[in-house]
Design an enzyme around this catalytic site. Structure first.
Site, mmCIF file in Angstrom:
data_model
loop_
_atom_site.group_PDB
_atom_site.id
_atom_site.type_symbol
_atom_site.label_atom_id
_atom_site.label_comp_id
_atom_site.label_asym_id
_atom_site.label_seq_id
_atom_site.Cartn_x
_atom_site.Cartn_y
_atom_site.Cartn_z
ATOM 1 C CB THR A 176 113.160 7.220 54.208
ATOM 2 O OG1 THR A 176 114.116 7.950 53.448
ATOM 3 C CG2 THR A 176 112.651 8.099 55.342
ATOM 4 C CG ASP A 193 108.947 8.775 42.215
ATOM 5 O OD1 ASP A 193 108.712 9.680 43.036
ATOM 6 O OD2 ASP A 193 110.040 8.660 41.629
ATOM 7 C CG LEU A 205 106.882 5.060 50.428
ATOM 8 C CD1 LEU A 205 107.790 5.834 51.374
ATOM 9 C CD2 LEU A 205 106.728 3.632 50.930
ATOM 10 C CB CYS A 237 118.520 14.347 42.615
ATOM 11 S SG CYS A 237 116.776 13.996 42.949
ATOM 12 N N PRO A 277 94.576 -3.093 53.853
ATOM 13 C CG PRO A 277 93.172 -3.754 55.582
ATOM 14 C CD PRO A 277 93.269 -3.721 54.099
#
Length: 824
Positions: free
Chosen positions: A14, A284, A282, A42, A277
């Site tokens: 994504t 899990d 992101l 899933c 920085p």
């Protein structure tokens, strides 16, 4: 600008796609250790089970199509093994060859996901034991099932994925056993809601152990897998799926010196930046503050990971302009015919963090009850006792669960109160909802609690409280009460309560209950406005109470003979129409959408319209009807010809019989009742020798354990419990389990007992432990006397899991239908 992305599933893919959409000039390279990217993680259990028939449907994009469409390099089977933050470079290993190289970056994104927990148990690496994380795992499991003709599978762990795997294996015709270490399945749920799932699993012929852990695995050449449990039991199986849990893959970040939190997740700020920085993370693998309770948590869900990917891409290109607000853990799962969903924080977790809250349970229908097809839905919400802010919600039901949990999720996320729930506007037509939607109903009940219109009490309060603490009133009809209720309660039907108020004391806490809580609420309002100041409604009614107090696990349903050609042990459930096609039915009745007592009342009224020997077919959607119809028929002298469940719809065929010849009142010569009063080893042995002999002869056996007999059925590994001083003293003076029992005569300081055990062993006579287990396996009913437990300070948790709790009335009910009653 050069962006490197580690991980090509969900969040990583994504991020990459969003980056290209907002920055056409950037150089983007995505690394994925596996062979595939952007696949439906899933959906993997449903491909194994055959619901998703085409493997290709699991893939949203191939590496080639993704790379071409978004003009980037997609390097599959390339594992990032190290990060050099100072040089702003990563070291990459080609999985196939082991060759390593370095790639520099301007910005780095970490989306490594989570890995399945695989504890170092003996034998855990045996063939036939698998975890499910990715497509290769799926291929291996599916191939193993086909090659080895798997007839039985054991799923270790009963979380969302574990139950989905259990269902899909079951759909293949595989017999399934679940082993769960906790006291319930689906631990994000509160116990009272999980019990609904437990009872549904029983209707699906799924065997499951609770409060049980796996201690080891073993397998000899050419033989089946053995799953050894911490209870000394062993399960023979063909396949093991480990679904114990997952943990963040934070090793790469940790070795690079990035900050790792207490959850072992990568620490990020509100812009999803790590402690460096130039590096974002992101999915899990990150920990982030839960917006409801302010505690750092990890969210193992695809939805938040995908949304985080969009935020990361925006912040990489446009600067840190988009803050991440955190996830409230909204989840939903299909568990056989049920839908189970949750959002926010459960009452259990709120309690663990000492956060003040009130819980409330309501039972509604998926749409208007008078429109055909309405199905039951149980809702539990947790809210702040001061301002009514909604903190969490859980739903177990059939139809319409998804749209209700989405409403609750938005309410939680936007800090709505339960007062707001009462005003939520929803689309209403009889096929879709009721004028007062279940979400509204949950709000109405919570509002009544907050403003003092009603006071509630929980099933745990009644179970834990002393008998004298409460005066319990059953406001259901007489017919309903005769089917069973809370022991010791007084039946005063709601419509009679004003005339019979004199029977209700004013100096005690008065608890009213009905089927689901609505009629009890009306009764509470009557009493409160007539001067009763300690009146409580049992939250969730008898439906919640009965589900919570009954035996939850479902061991031994295959009785160790599940492999073979006996199709009667286990079979696919026939449709009700198939099972009952040859039954001559006089009248059809539809009680779907009716809450208790509606289905039973409908049954009674319909039965009154037919003659002896004629049959009726009735359909109902209330889960309790499955057992209620049997109880009602037994009490009234009618015969249940068949009862079956298809989804949420229960269909029963009942034949009208003669009340004079009611079968429930005839003596059954196959039933034997025993009372075990002693904890002497010889007397205990006699009890179980007789019991096992009766079972072997095909008789039903019930054993009532009272006073010292309770020591015979104590667990050898009973948990430590809080007790008062007298109970502790009793505990020290009594045997802790059957293994500590001594002979009634010739004990000789324990020497006689040892001699007896040695003689029994030499003569190949079963030990008491084995005799007890044989009785359990044979289906003997163990009943512990509640009064004796109270007197002697024995708690339910100390007793064997198969033991039921009852009183004299329970024993008398068993003995009434027995032709042999023995006191030992």
């Amino acid at each position: 600008m050069k962006y490197l992305i580690v991980g090509g599933v969900a969040g990583g893919a994504t991020t990459a796609a969003r980056l290209r959409r907002i920055d056409e000039q950037a150089e983007i390279i995505m690394f994925e250790r596996g062979e595939y990217i952007s696949y439906a993680n899933c959906g993997l259990p449903y491909y194994i089970g055959g619901t998703i028939s085409e493997r290709e449907n699991l893939f949203v994009q191939t590496p080639e199509s993704f790379g071409k469409r978004f003009n980037m390099e997609v390097r599959t089977q390339h594992e990032v093994v190290a990060i050099d933050r100072e040089a702003k470079a990563v070291r990459v290993k080609k999985v196939a060859s082991g060759e390593e190289y370095t790639e520099t970056y301007d910005k780095l994104v970490l989306s490594p996901g989570a890995e399945p927990v695989k504890p170092p148990l003996p034998g855990i690496n045996s063939e036939g034991i698998y975890t499910l994380r990715n497509v290769p795992d799926t291929d291996v499991i599916k191939a193993y099932i086909d090659k080895h003709n798997v007839q039985h599978a054991t799923v270790v762990g009963a979380g969302f994925i574990g139950l989905e795997m259990a269902e899909n294996l079951h759909d293949l015709g595989v017999r399934v056993t679940i082993v769960e270490m906790a006291e319930q399945v689906m631990t994000p749920l509160d116990y009272s809601m999980a019990t609904l799932v437990h009872q549904h699993l029983k209707t699906q012929n799924v065997e499951f152990y609770l409060n049980t852990a796996v201690s080891s695995f073993s397998k000899k050449d050419g033989e089946r897998l053995n799953v050894h449990l911490n209870t000394t039991r062993t399960i023979e199986t063909d396949l093991v799926i480990l679904s114990i849990g997952v943990r963040p893959e934070s090793k790469l970040a940790k070795e690079a010196g990035l900050e790792i939190g207490d959850t072992h997740g990568i620490v990020v700020n509100e812009y999803l930046q790590t402690s460096d920085p130039e590096i974002y993370a992101l999915g899990d693998a990150i920990e982030y503050e839960n917006p409801i309770i302010g505690k750092k948590m990890i969210t193992y869900l695809a939805g938040p990971a995908n949304k985080q990917g969009r935020i990361v891409a925006n912040n990489l290109v446009r600067g840190n302009e988009h803050m991440y607000k955190g996830a409230i853990n909204t989840a939903i799962a299909k568990v056989f015919k049920l839908t189970v969903a949750s959002t926010g924080v459960s009452g259990k977790l709120l309690g663990e963090h000492n956060i003040p809250h009130i819980d409330s349970i309501t039972h509604s229908s998926s749409h208007a009850g008078y429109y055909p097809g309405a199905e039951p839905m149980s809702i539990k919400i947790s809210f702040d006792p001061k301002d009514g802010r909604l903190l969490g919600a859980q739903i177990v039901g059939y139809k319409g669960v998804d749209k209700r949990i989405d409403l609750f999720a938005e309410a939680v996320r936007n800090k709505y109160t339960v007062y707001d729930l009462t005003e939520i506007e929803h689309a209403y037509a009889p096929p879709y909802s009721s004028a007062k939607d279940p979400v509204n109903i949950a709000g109405f009940v919570a509002e009544n609690i907050l403003n003092g219109t009603t006071r509630t009490i929980w099933w745990r309060d009644l179970v834990a409280g002393k008998t004298d603490d409460y005066f319990v009133v059953d406001v259901r009809t007489k017919d309903e009460a005769e089917l069973g209720g809370i022991e010791g309660s007084l039946n005063i039907p709601l419509d009679d309560i004003r005339e019979r108020m004199g029977e209700i004391p004013r100096d005690k806490k008065v608890v009213l209950y009905c089927g689901v809580g609505l009629r009890a609420h009306v009764g509470c309002r009557i009493l409160m406005q007539r001067g009763y100041d300690q009146v409580f409604n049992l939250s969730g009614g008898l439906k919640t109470y009965e589900h919570a107090i009954q035996k939850q696990s479902n061991e031994d349903i295959f009785a160790n003979n599940y492999i073979g050609n006996d199709d009667n042990i286990y079979r696919k459930t026939k449709q009700p129409e198939e099972q009952q096609a040859d039954v001559q039915v006089t009248v059809e009745a539809d009680a779907c959408g009716l809450q208790c007592p509606g289905p039973i009342l409908k049954l009674k009224k319909t039965m009154d319209t037919v003659q002896d020997g004629e049959s009726i077919r009735i359909k109902a959607s209330d889960p309790g009807f499955f057992n209620d119809v049997k109880s009602w028929a037994k009490m009234t002298g009618n015969q249940v010809v068949d009862v079956a469940q298809d989804g949420s719809i229960i269909t029963a065929v009942v034949k009208k019989g003669s009340k004079v010849l009611a079968p429930s009142r005839t003596v059954q010569a196959t039933k034997k009742s025993l009372i075990c009063f002693s904890d002497d080893l010889d007397r205990a042995l006699a009890t179980f020798v007789i019991a096992n002999g009766a079972l072997a002869a095909g008789h039903e056996v019930s054993i009532f354990f009272t006073f010292w007999g309770l020591n015979v059925i104590k667990k050898t590994d009973a948990p430590k419990l809080k007790k008062d001083a007298i109970s502790k003293m009793f505990g020290k003076m009594m045997p802790s389990s059957a293994r500590e029992l001594t002979l009634s005569k010739m004990n000789m300081g324990g020497a006689g007992t040892k001699m007896m055990k040695n003689i029994m062993k030499k003569k190949n006579i079963d030990s008491l432990d084995n005799l007890i287990q044989s009785a359990i396996d044979g289906g003997a009913k163990f009943i512990a006397c509640q009064m004796s437990m109270d007197v002697m300070g024995v708690q339910k948790e100390e007793l064997l899991d198969s033991v039921e709790i009852g009183g004299v009335a329970t024993y008398l009910e068993q003995s009434e239908d027995s032709n042999l009653n023995l006191l030992i």
